[in-house]
Design an enzyme around this catalytic site. Structure first.
Site, mmCIF file in Angstrom:
data_model
loop_
_atom_site.group_PDB
_atom_site.id
_atom_site.type_symbol
_atom_site.label_atom_id
_atom_site.label_comp_id
_atom_site.label_asym_id
_atom_site.label_seq_id
_atom_site.Cartn_x
_atom_site.Cartn_y
_atom_site.Cartn_z
ATOM 1 N N ASP A 196 0.855 -1.193 0.000
ATOM 2 C CA ASP A 196 0.000 0.000 0.000
ATOM 3 C C ASP A 196 0.888 1.239 0.000
ATOM 4 O O ASP A 196 1.667 1.450 0.930
ATOM 5 C CB ASP A 196 -0.864 -0.035 1.271
ATOM 6 N N GLU A 248 -10.179 3.971 -0.660
ATOM 7 C CA GLU A 248 -10.473 4.378 0.711
ATOM 8 C C GLU A 248 -10.662 5.886 0.830
ATOM 9 O O GLU A 248 -11.184 6.372 1.826
ATOM 10 C CB GLU A 248 -9.378 3.885 1.669
ATOM 11 N N ASP A 271 -14.369 2.388 2.485
ATOM 12 C CA ASP A 271 -14.454 2.215 3.938
ATOM 13 C C ASP A 271 -15.918 2.397 4.322
ATOM 14 O O ASP A 271 -16.499 3.454 4.045
ATOM 15 C CB ASP A 271 -13.570 3.234 4.661
ATOM 16 N N HIS A 298 -12.060 -1.356 3.149
ATOM 17 C CA HIS A 298 -11.021 -0.745 3.976
ATOM 18 C C HIS A 298 -11.556 -0.644 5.402
ATOM 19 O O HIS A 298 -12.723 -0.298 5.602
ATOM 20 C CB HIS A 298 -10.709 0.656 3.440
ATOM 21 N N GLU A 331 -9.915 -6.701 6.488
ATOM 22 C CA GLU A 331 -8.701 -5.950 6.827
ATOM 23 C C GLU A 331 -8.665 -5.803 8.334
ATOM 24 O O GLU A 331 -9.513 -5.121 8.929
ATOM 25 C CB GLU A 331 -8.700 -4.565 6.166
HETATM 26 MG MG LIG Z 1 -4.726 1.828 2.340
#
Ligand SMILES: [Mg+2]
Length: 378
Positions: A196, A248, A271, A298, A331
């Site tokens: 990431d 995200e 998210d 996310h 996650e």
């Molecule tokens: Mg990320």
């Protein structure tokens, strides 16, 4: 049933040892917990990803007056009314993060009202347990050798705990990034590894890094470039064999429609506590499904946001059904956090690399008020 009180709790706590991603060093953790009280005695809890004091101000000054006296079960109607009410000023960012918390809290109330977990009211479960990946492996020091020693031990710790997948951070310059990813690939053998960049690369850097990582079996390259540059995402996606992920920093089905229309990402990562809540996350998931993209939520919030993500994960479509179908991952933020899990009586936990979807009414979690009070800053 009517909503009688709305309270946004802004939480903040320092951490003992700072860590870095490509944008900054992190020395404190924050959270926004929303409490929506009804006249029936049922209270709903929500979570927003984003700066908590600012989100609390939006909720308390703009949205709460519209909520008082309303039927909390009319969640979609309330969502549309708030979105439309501030459309001219708030199609993205803090305004939608604040709306996300409200939507999640109203789903919690709905589930508690009918005595069912949220995912059952959303048509599930499609799955009742989810394989988790550990989000961690952040930079701890600017000394590369020292950093590698610490992150190798951290990665081995995830394997020992039963994780079969994990994510690290890049975006610190080519030499540093590739040395880290090579070291981790060597340390974790055949486990899945994601990287990431938190949009910390330009297109030249992102392409060079992607090409060099191709032999290292990378599951996805997340936020290689800035989220506004959808053409850049599409270009790097065509350039490399590594799946490209992101999202995200994007909001509502409108942003994700543009991402999907541009064929910019293999994997979208809204998210739930930021993109518009469970209602909007499910709409986005259905949109991704029709575009052949994976929806991989996310998660970076309190345990309440994590529980909301689990409710969504329980109903995410299986992208291509079949015996070998790909399933979404949880996650699991494994970085230091003084109140993420302590906030709940029974937090969602990962055991042997797997988390079970909470099956109690609503989000299936109970908030500890003493912990809420301890870290509250508003
Ligand atoms: Mg990320």
């Amino acid at each position: 049933m009517k909503i009688i009180k709305v309270r946004a709790h802004a939480l903040e706590a320092p951490i003992d040892r700072p860590f870095a991603f490509s944008q900054s060093w992190v020395d404190r953790r924050v959270g926004l917990v929303l409490e929506v009280e009804t006249d029936s005695g049922i209270t709903g809890w929500g979570d927003a990803y984003g700066p908590p004091l600012a989100i609390a101000a939006i909720i308390e000054t703009l949205y709460a007056p519209r909520l008082i006296g309303r039927d909390p079960l009319a969640g979609e109607a309330i969502w549309e009314e708030i979105y439309n009410g501030w459309r001219d000023h708030g199609q993205r960012g803090l305004a939608i993060q604040a709306l996300s918390a409200i939507d999640i809290a109203l789903w919690d109330i709905r589930g508690k009202t009918y005595g069912q977990p949220v995912h059952r009211l959303m048509g599930g479960p499609v799955r009742s347990s989810v394989r988790a990946y550990a989000t961690g492996l952040y930079r701890r020091t600017n000394d590369r050798a020292e950093n590698h020693v610490m992150l190798k031990a951290e990665a081995e710790g995830y394997l020992a705990a039963g994780f079969t997948a994990m994510k690290t951070k890049v975006g610190f310059g080519f030499a540093d990034d590739i040395a880290l990813v090579e070291m981790l690939r060597g340390a974790i053998g055949g486990a899945e590894l994601f990287v990431d960049a938190n949009h910390g690369c330009d297109l030249v850097q992102a392409k060079r890094l992607a090409r060099a990582m191709e032999p290292l079996d990378i599951g996805w390259f997340e936020e290689p470039v800035e989220p506004e540059d959808l053409e850049g995402y599409a270009e790097i996606r065509r350039f490399t064999s590594i799946p490209i992920a992101g999202g995200e920093c994007s909001f509502t089905r409108h942003d994700f429609r543009r991402i999907l229309d541009a064929r910019a990402m293999d994997i979208i990562q809204p998210d739930t506590a930021s993109c518009g809540g469970l209602t909007e996350a499910k709409r986005i998931a259905d949109l991704a499904w029709t575009h052949g993209a994976r929806h991989q939520p996310h998660v970076w919030g309190t345990g309440i946001g994590l529980a909301a993500a689990m409710q969504l994960l329980a109903v995410l479509p299986t992208s291509a059904p079949g015996l070998g179908a790909h399933q979404p991952l949880l996650e699991y933020d494994s970085t230091p956090h003084p109140f993420r899990q302590d906030l709940l009586v029974e937090p969602v936990r990962v055991k042997d690399g797997v988390a079970h979807v909470p099956d109690g009414p609503g989000l299936g979690v109970e908030v500890r008020r003493d912990v809420l009070e301890r870290w509250r800053v508003n």
